[in-house]
Design a protein around this motif. Structure first.
Motif, PDB file in Angstrom:
ATOM      1  N   ASP A   1       7.935   9.073 -10.322  1.00  0.00           N
ATOM      2  CA  ASP A   1       9.196   8.340 -10.691  1.00  0.00           C
ATOM      3  C   ASP A   1       8.935   6.801  -9.974  1.00  0.00           C
ATOM      4  O   ASP A   1       8.372   7.049  -8.944  1.00  0.00           O
ATOM      5  N   PRO A   2       9.371   5.791 -10.753  1.00  0.00           N
ATOM      6  CA  PRO A   2       9.193   4.439  -9.942  1.00  0.00           C
ATOM      7  C   PRO A   2      10.106   4.413  -8.504  1.00  0.00           C
ATOM      8  O   PRO A   2      11.055   5.057  -8.533  1.00  0.00           O
ATOM      9  N   VAL A   3       9.398   4.033  -7.595  1.00  0.00           N
ATOM     10  CA  VAL A   3       9.823   3.778  -6.082  1.00  0.00           C
ATOM     11  C   VAL A   3      10.627   2.346  -6.179  1.00  0.00           C
ATOM     12  O   VAL A   3      10.116   1.441  -6.525  1.00  0.00           O
ATOM     13  N   GLU A   4      12.065   2.377  -5.518  1.00  0.00           N
ATOM     14  CA  GLU A   4      12.508   1.365  -5.354  1.00  0.00           C
ATOM     15  C   GLU A   4      12.135   0.448  -4.163  1.00  0.00           C
ATOM     16  O   GLU A   4      11.717   0.893  -3.472  1.00  0.00           O
ATOM     17  N   ARG A   5      11.896  -0.917  -4.518  1.00  0.00           N
ATOM     18  CA  ARG A   5      11.272  -1.665  -3.589  1.00  0.00           C
ATOM     19  C   ARG A   5      12.042  -2.170  -2.733  1.00  0.00           C
ATOM     20  O   ARG A   5      13.160  -2.429  -3.060  1.00  0.00           O
ATOM     21  N   PRO A   6      11.762  -2.364  -1.406  1.00  0.00           N
ATOM     22  CA  PRO A   6      12.683  -3.078  -0.522  1.00  0.00           C
ATOM     23  C   PRO A   6      13.064  -4.358  -0.600  1.00  0.00           C
ATOM     24  O   PRO A   6      12.376  -5.270  -1.353  1.00  0.00           O
ATOM     25  N   MET A   7      14.354  -4.806  -0.105  1.00  0.00           N
ATOM     26  CA  MET A   7      14.863  -6.144  -0.146  1.00  0.00           C
ATOM     27  C   MET A   7      13.830  -7.147   0.624  1.00  0.00           C
ATOM     28  O   MET A   7      13.174  -6.866   1.682  1.00  0.00           O
ATOM     29  N   PRO A   8      13.496  -8.191   0.063  1.00  0.00           N
ATOM     30  CA  PRO A   8      12.911  -9.111   0.792  1.00  0.00           C
ATOM     31  C   PRO A   8      13.441  -9.603   1.991  1.00  0.00           C
ATOM     32  O   PRO A   8      14.623  -9.807   2.134  1.00  0.00           O
ATOM     33  N   ARG A   9      12.776 -10.341   3.009  1.00  0.00           N
ATOM     34  CA  ARG A   9      13.222 -10.634   4.308  1.00  0.00           C
ATOM     35  C   ARG A   9      13.842 -12.045   3.964  1.00  0.00           C
ATOM     36  O   ARG A   9      14.551 -12.431   4.841  1.00  0.00           O
TER      37      ARG A   9
ATOM     38  N   ARG B   1       0.787  -1.080   0.030  1.00  0.00           N
ATOM     39  CA  ARG B   1      -0.015  -0.092   0.048  1.00  0.00           C
ATOM     40  C   ARG B   1       0.979   1.014   0.132  1.00  0.00           C
ATOM     41  O   ARG B   1       0.555   2.432  -0.586  1.00  0.00           O
ATOM     42  N   LEU B   2       2.014   1.260   0.836  1.00  0.00           N
ATOM     43  CA  LEU B   2       3.000   2.316   0.872  1.00  0.00           C
ATOM     44  C   LEU B   2       3.458   2.583  -0.702  1.00  0.00           C
ATOM     45  O   LEU B   2       3.421   3.544  -1.253  1.00  0.00           O
ATOM     46  N   LEU B   3       3.865   1.588  -1.394  1.00  0.00           N
ATOM     47  CA  LEU B   3       4.547   1.711  -2.654  1.00  0.00           C
ATOM     48  C   LEU B   3       3.536   2.030  -3.736  1.00  0.00           C
ATOM     49  O   LEU B   3       3.743   2.718  -4.686  1.00  0.00           O
ATOM     50  N   GLU B   4       2.348   1.611  -3.414  1.00  0.00           N
ATOM     51  CA  GLU B   4       1.187   2.007  -4.445  1.00  0.00           C
ATOM     52  C   GLU B   4       0.961   3.386  -4.422  1.00  0.00           C
ATOM     53  O   GLU B   4       0.754   4.148  -5.312  1.00  0.00           O
ATOM     54  N   ASP B   5       0.855   3.924  -2.882  1.00  0.00           N
ATOM     55  CA  ASP B   5       0.510   5.420  -2.721  1.00  0.00           C
ATOM     56  C   ASP B   5       1.586   6.340  -3.423  1.00  0.00           C
ATOM     57  O   ASP B   5       1.328   7.484  -3.924  1.00  0.00           O
ATOM     58  N   ALA B   6       2.796   5.885  -3.336  1.00  0.00           N
ATOM     59  CA  ALA B   6       4.094   6.451  -4.026  1.00  0.00           C
ATOM     60  C   ALA B   6       3.959   6.546  -5.567  1.00  0.00           C
ATOM     61  O   ALA B   6       4.788   7.383  -5.998  1.00  0.00           O
ATOM     62  N   GLU B   7       3.659   5.331  -6.127  1.00  0.00           N
ATOM     63  CA  GLU B   7       3.575   5.148  -7.479  1.00  0.00           C
ATOM     64  C   GLU B   7       2.477   5.562  -8.280  1.00  0.00           C
ATOM     65  O   GLU B   7       2.283   5.271  -9.563  1.00  0.00           O
ATOM     66  N   GLN B   8       1.381   5.984  -7.737  1.00  0.00           N
ATOM     67  CA  GLN B   8       0.146   6.298  -8.215  1.00  0.00           C
ATOM     68  C   GLN B   8       0.687   7.267  -9.242  1.00  0.00           C
ATOM     69  O   GLN B   8       1.083   8.641  -9.056  1.00  0.00           O
ATOM     70  N   SER B   9      -0.051   7.264 -10.421  1.00  0.00           N
ATOM     71  CA  SER B   9       0.325   8.200 -11.528  1.00  0.00           C
ATOM     72  C   SER B   9      -1.007   9.260 -11.610  1.00  0.00           C
ATOM     73  O   SER B   9      -0.542  10.429 -12.224  1.00  0.00           O
ATOM     74  N   GLY B  10      -2.201   8.983 -11.278  1.00  0.00           N
ATOM     75  CA  GLY B  10      -3.179  10.036 -11.230  1.00  0.00           C
ATOM     76  C   GLY B  10      -3.654  10.159 -12.621  1.00  0.00           C
ATOM     77  O   GLY B  10      -4.172  11.358 -12.831  1.00  0.00           O
ATOM     78  N   GLU B  11      -3.680   9.349 -13.384  1.00  0.00           N
ATOM     79  CA  GLU B  11      -4.452   9.375 -14.497  1.00  0.00           C
ATOM     80  C   GLU B  11      -5.637   9.440 -14.702  1.00  0.00           C
ATOM     81  O   GLU B  11      -6.486   9.117 -13.868  1.00  0.00           O
ATOM     82  N   GLU B  12      -6.369  10.237 -15.658  1.00  0.00           N
ATOM     83  CA  GLU B  12      -7.754  10.516 -15.602  1.00  0.00           C
ATOM     84  C   GLU B  12      -8.636   9.408 -15.946  1.00  0.00           C
ATOM     85  O   GLU B  12      -7.958   8.444 -16.815  1.00  0.00           O
ATOM     86  N   GLY B  13      -9.584   9.094 -15.256  1.00  0.00           N
ATOM     87  CA  GLY B  13     -10.389   8.057 -15.490  1.00  0.00           C
ATOM     88  C   GLY B  13     -10.028   7.012 -14.631  1.00  0.00           C
ATOM     89  O   GLY B  13     -10.648   5.803 -14.772  1.00  0.00           O
ATOM     90  N   LYS B  14      -8.818   6.894 -13.770  1.00  0.00           N
ATOM     91  CA  LYS B  14      -8.612   5.573 -13.099  1.00  0.00           C
ATOM     92  C   LYS B  14      -9.357   5.329 -12.198  1.00  0.00           C
ATOM     93  O   LYS B  14      -9.754   5.995 -11.339  1.00  0.00           O
TER      94      LYS B  14
END
Length: 349
Positions: free
Chosen positions: A194-202, A159-172
């Protein structure tokens, strides 16, 4: 008899009984010496013969090193703990003051429009607690159902990554099924991020492959170095004490001889954290060059590895293999008597 004659007789009688001090002391000395000679002669006649004592039985003293790698990550949360922490964050949304939007965002600016779009989707300023509104008729409903994914760590990260990467395109379409018109409010322009770097897996690649020689495994756990000796037994690195060295000096020498010079280690303290007593079987003692040696006592020193890796090439202790294992894995690798001696020295995680 007159008084003068009586005085003369009394003086004469006293003079006849007096002995000078030197004569009195010399007579006592001669008497004491004679008595001592007689006593020594009598004692010498009754001294029993003394047998030659045999060599005392003893244990060899060894120094061992419990070398460990501390946890790199925090431990995984229990489902109850994860649900409890999420409940605390939602409760904080109810009790905290409302977010003052216009204090941070100027009205009708791109930042304000993006804020409206995001708050419409998640209903709360917090980004990782799911759809929840701390003010309103549904504010009381801050608990999750059993099995809800909102309390899981991976779901919150997504959810944090999705919030940071949302593009805000019209009609989404947003999470609530409604069409997101924030792009239209911004003049029909697409807001890109800009794409957000994802954290390393545990879970690392070494965990997947089961590589017990890698330090990049079991990151939330403490790993201990076990080595295989000449007899094929797994144990902590150990060796006999040499010369006048103490346990701390012996531990540093053993680490260098066993693991090489490519390990950056630190021996913690000067006192051992435990010991292990091993008794030789009778057959081994009889064939040993030192039959009076009952076995060995190993005193373990605590050490940490800061960097590097063990290298058994050209080691001076005759070791053939090594492993980095957690506590329950150590129990499966070593013998039972050895495990009972070392189990209280190892951390649970």
């Amino acid at each position: 008899m007159n008084a003068g004659q009586q005085t003369t007789r009394r003086i004469a009688s006293k003079a006849g009984r007096s002995i000078c001090r030197s004569c009195r002391d010399s007579s006592k000395t001669y008497a004491t010496a004679a008595a001592a000679v007689q006593t020594e002669d009598a004692t010498a006649q009754h001294i029993p013969p003394v047998a030659t004592p045999s060599q005392a039985l003893s244990y060899a003293v060894n120094a061992g090193v419990v070398l460990s790698r501390p946890p790199v990550l925090t431990r995984d949360l229990h489902p109850f703990e994860a649900a409890f922490f999420l409940y605390q964050r939602r409760l904080n949304e109810r009790l905290a003051l409302p977010f003052t939007r216009y204090f941070y965002f100027k009205k009708k600016t791109p930042a304000d429009l993006e804020w409206k779009r995001k708050i419409k989707q998640r209903l709360t300023p917090a980004r990782d607690i799911g759809r929840y509104k701390g003010y309103g008729e549904e504010a009381w409903n801050d608990e999750l159902l059993v099995g809800a994914p909102e309390s899981e760590l991976q779901h919150q990260v997504e959810r944090l990554l999705e919030d940071a990467e949302q593009s805000g395109e019209e009609g989404k379409e947003g999470e609530n099924g409604e069409e997101d018109t924030s792009a239209a409010m911004a003049g029909g322009k697409t807001v890109k991020h800009d794409p957000v770097e994802r954290p390393m897996p545990r879970v690392t690649e070494a965990d997947i492959k089961g590589d017990v020689k890698s330090l990049n495994r079991a990151l939330p756990r403490t790993l201990y170095l076990l080595v295989k000796n000449r007899d094929g037994q797994w144990m902590f690195p150990q060796d006999k004490m040499q010369g006048r060295e103490n346990l701390h000096m012996a531990a540093e020498r053993i680490l260098t001889k066993a693991g090489g010079v490519n390990m950056n280690t630190w021996v913690v303290g000067n006192q051992p954290i435990g010991h292990y007593i091993h008794d030789y079987p009778e057959q081994v003692r009889s064939s040993s060059p030192n039959p009076n040696e009952l076995g060995f006592k190993t005193f373990f020193m605590k050490a940490r590895i800061m960097a590097g890796q063990a290298d058994l090439k050209n080691n001076g202790l005759g070791l053939s293999d090594f492993q980095w294992l957690a506590k329950e894995e150590v129990q499966k690798a070593v013998e039972k008597p050895y495990w009972h001696a070392i189990r209280n020295m190892l951390a649970e995680r």
